[in-house]
Design an enzyme around this catalytic site. Structure first.
Site, PDB file in Angstrom:
ATOM      1  N   ASP A  21       0.851  -1.190   0.000  1.00  5.53           N
ATOM      2  CA  ASP A  21       0.000   0.000   0.000  1.00  5.53           C
ATOM      3  C   ASP A  21       0.885   1.237   0.000  1.00  5.53           C
ATOM      4  O   ASP A  21       2.066   1.191   0.363  1.00  5.53           O
ATOM      5  CB  ASP A  21      -0.910   0.002   1.230  1.00  5.53           C
ATOM      6  CG  ASP A  21      -2.076   0.970   1.099  1.00  5.53           C
ATOM      7  OD1 ASP A  21      -2.361   1.392  -0.043  1.00  5.53           O
ATOM      8  OD2 ASP A  21      -2.691   1.312   2.115  1.00  5.53           O
ATOM      9  N   GLU A  66       2.059   3.981  -4.083  1.00  2.00           N
ATOM     10  CA  GLU A  66       1.580   2.600  -4.255  1.00  2.00           C
ATOM     11  C   GLU A  66       2.624   1.758  -4.991  1.00  2.00           C
ATOM     12  O   GLU A  66       2.899   0.610  -4.609  1.00  2.00           O
ATOM     13  CB  GLU A  66       0.265   2.599  -5.041  1.00  2.00           C
ATOM     14  CG  GLU A  66      -0.909   3.263  -4.337  1.00  2.00           C
ATOM     15  CD  GLU A  66      -1.645   2.343  -3.378  1.00  2.00           C
ATOM     16  OE1 GLU A  66      -1.137   1.232  -3.105  1.00  2.00           O
ATOM     17  OE2 GLU A  66      -2.715   2.740  -2.903  1.00  2.00           O
ATOM     18  N   ASP A  78      -4.873  -2.573  -2.826  1.00  2.00           N
ATOM     19  CA  ASP A  78      -6.162  -1.901  -2.986  1.00  2.00           C
ATOM     20  C   ASP A  78      -6.098  -0.795  -4.040  1.00  2.00           C
ATOM     21  O   ASP A  78      -7.044  -0.021  -4.191  1.00  2.00           O
ATOM     22  CB  ASP A  78      -6.681  -1.350  -1.655  1.00  2.00           C
ATOM     23  CG  ASP A  78      -5.727  -0.359  -1.000  1.00  2.00           C
ATOM     24  OD1 ASP A  78      -5.117   0.440  -1.718  1.00  2.00           O
ATOM     25  OD2 ASP A  78      -5.608  -0.385   0.236  1.00  2.00           O
ATOM     26  N   ASP A  87      -1.391  -0.706   5.052  1.00  2.00           N
ATOM     27  CA  ASP A  87      -1.828   0.682   5.228  1.00  2.00           C
ATOM     28  C   ASP A  87      -1.251   1.270   6.518  1.00  2.00           C
ATOM     29  O   ASP A  87      -0.796   2.425   6.541  1.00  2.00           O
ATOM     30  CB  ASP A  87      -3.356   0.735   5.250  1.00  2.00           C
ATOM     31  CG  ASP A  87      -3.887   2.130   5.519  1.00  2.00           C
ATOM     32  OD1 ASP A  87      -3.806   2.980   4.615  1.00  2.00           O
ATOM     33  OD2 ASP A  87      -4.382   2.374   6.640  1.00  2.00           O
ATOM     34  N   HIS A 105     -22.084  12.415 -16.073  1.00  2.00           N
ATOM     35  CA  HIS A 105     -22.403  11.006 -15.842  1.00  2.00           C
ATOM     36  C   HIS A 105     -22.605  10.253 -17.157  1.00  2.00           C
ATOM     37  O   HIS A 105     -22.716  10.847 -18.238  1.00  2.00           O
ATOM     38  CB  HIS A 105     -23.668  10.890 -14.988  1.00  2.00           C
ATOM     39  CG  HIS A 105     -24.876  11.500 -15.647  1.00  2.00           C
ATOM     40  ND1 HIS A 105     -25.593  10.865 -16.643  1.00  2.00           N
ATOM     41  CD2 HIS A 105     -25.479  12.695 -15.460  1.00  2.00           C
ATOM     42  CE1 HIS A 105     -26.587  11.632 -17.040  1.00  2.00           C
ATOM     43  NE2 HIS A 105     -26.542  12.755 -16.344  1.00  2.00           N
ATOM     44  N   GLU A 124     -28.743  17.930 -10.530  1.00  5.34           N
ATOM     45  CA  GLU A 124     -29.244  18.512 -11.773  1.00  5.34           C
ATOM     46  C   GLU A 124     -30.414  19.458 -11.505  1.00  5.34           C
ATOM     47  O   GLU A 124     -31.032  19.434 -10.434  1.00  5.34           O
ATOM     48  CB  GLU A 124     -29.666  17.391 -12.733  1.00  5.34           C
ATOM     49  CG  GLU A 124     -30.218  17.845 -14.084  1.00  5.34           C
ATOM     50  CD  GLU A 124     -29.255  18.692 -14.912  1.00  5.34           C
ATOM     51  OE1 GLU A 124     -28.979  19.839 -14.490  1.00  5.34           O
ATOM     52  OE2 GLU A 124     -28.802  18.225 -15.977  1.00  5.34           O
TER      53      GLU A 124
END
Length: 369
Positions: free
Chosen positions: A16, A57, A81, A131, A176, A250
């Protein structure tokens, strides 16, 4: 323990990395476990300096592979992760950013020293030991971080070529993906419609593209499902959580929700005609573009107050994104009626602390092919 001549044959590497500021003071952690028993065979941690999450990472992966070699492993199962690192090291995603290419090469050279290396993405909660080590490394270097802060603040005062002063807050604006109402070209405001299968694919492609951005501090989304689904694809890729902000929702189209353009024009011909040219006009029981402008400005102020000087990905809808671009350009309301935004189109606006702003990109859909 699965051993050969006293050496573990197969190990698990959990790695991590993290950055406090992204970019900011960064550290990594790595754990080597026996594949059968789960026994910890080695731990590694280190401070990277000022770097991004993705760089940290990769440093964690490199440290973990080195440690696996030191304990004599022949087969390695890497668990991280960071979807970005896992996908890139598995060969499914390209490594486009120059700062990560040499790190990936180093990791591959280390991996070539084993009989086999496999990569698996795991949720953050399953990577707690690595982590913890990464955070310990950053905590150990806290004094160094404090020493560097005055230098960073001094550098931030240098004027931009346009005269703007300070570090801008960079908003990467992502519309989106496709919904059923998008396909049918219907007004889609507060209705909470999910993405279609194509919409999910569009979101995945946008996520792959934006996952190469080095300095994402947060992913902020409209609370509507079509936006949060799009945002979550990127969040999964870069290991961040999705934060929602009501101000990014929206426009409320009121009585026109779910209608086509022609249906709304037939239902309320006079209001619809005036609405097309006057931002103060509301759809019946709905919201005017002037009202949207005010709440989006407040949302922008909130985001800059919380994430000032950083890069955010803002996942929203046509009107809020157009409004943010309009505010950055400091232009009149006719901009709203003359700008087109595609599904998962990417735009970039930067807002400086002294009030200046600039638009760097508008409606880029190159990730869709």
């Amino acid at each position: 323990m699965d051993t050969r001549g006293g050496r573990p044959v197969k190990v698990i590497v959990e790695a991590d990395g993290g950055s406090r500021g992204n970019p900011g003071p960064a550290g990594y952690g790595a754990v080597v476990r026996d594949h059968r028993t789960g026994e910890t065979l080695a731990e590694r941690k280190g401070f990277v300096g000022v770097a991004t999450n993705n760089v940290a990472e990769y440093q964690g992966l490199i440290a973990g592979l080195r440690a696996a070699g030191e304990v004599g492993a022949e087969v390695v199962e890497v668990r991280m992760d960071s979807k970005l690192v896992v996908e890139q090291m598995s060969g499914r995603w390209k490594i486009k950013h120059p700062s990560m290419q040499p790190l990936a090469r180093e990791a591959r050279q280390l991996a070539d020293g084993f009989d086999r290396v496999a990569y698996e993405w795991i949720p953050r909660e399953r990577n707690r030991q690595a982590d913890r080590l990464a955070n310990e490394a950053m905590d150990d270097a806290k004094q160094d971080q404090q020493d560097k802060q005055p230098q960073q603040a001094e550098g931030a005062k240098q004027p931009h070529w346009s005269g703007a002063v300070g570090e801008p807050t960079r908003l990467i604006l992502l519309r989106h993906g496709q919904t059923r109402l998008s396909v049918e070209r219907r007004y889609s405001g507060r209705g909470d419609h999910p993405l279609t299968e194509l919409g999910l694919e569009q979101a995945s492609r946008a996520a792959q593209r934006l996952s190469t951005v080095e300095d994402i501090a947060a992913i902020v989304s409209s609370p509507l499902q079509r936006a949060t689904q799009t945002a979550q694809k990127l969040a999964d890729a870069v290991g961040l959580d999705v934060v929602t902000h009501q101000g990014l929702i929206e426009t409320d189209f009121g009585a026109w929700e779910g209608l086509t353009f022609a249906e709304a024009a037939r239902q309320d011909p006079d209001v619809h005609r005036r609405w097309l040219g006057d931002t103060s006009v509301k759809p019946p029981n709905g919201e005017s573009f002037d009202e949207v402008h005010a709440r989006v400005r407040k949302a922008r102020t909130d985001l800059i107050a919380k994430y000032g000087g950083k890069t955010l990905v803002v996942v929203s809808h046509v009107t809020p994104i157009k409004t943010l671009l309009r505010q950055a350009l400091d232009v009149g309301p006719q901009f709203l009626f003359r700008m087109h935004l595609d599904l998962t189109g990417v735009s970039i606006a930067e807002f400086y602390p002294d009030g200046h702003a600039s638009v760097k990109l508008v409606n880029d859909t190159s990730h869709l092919g």
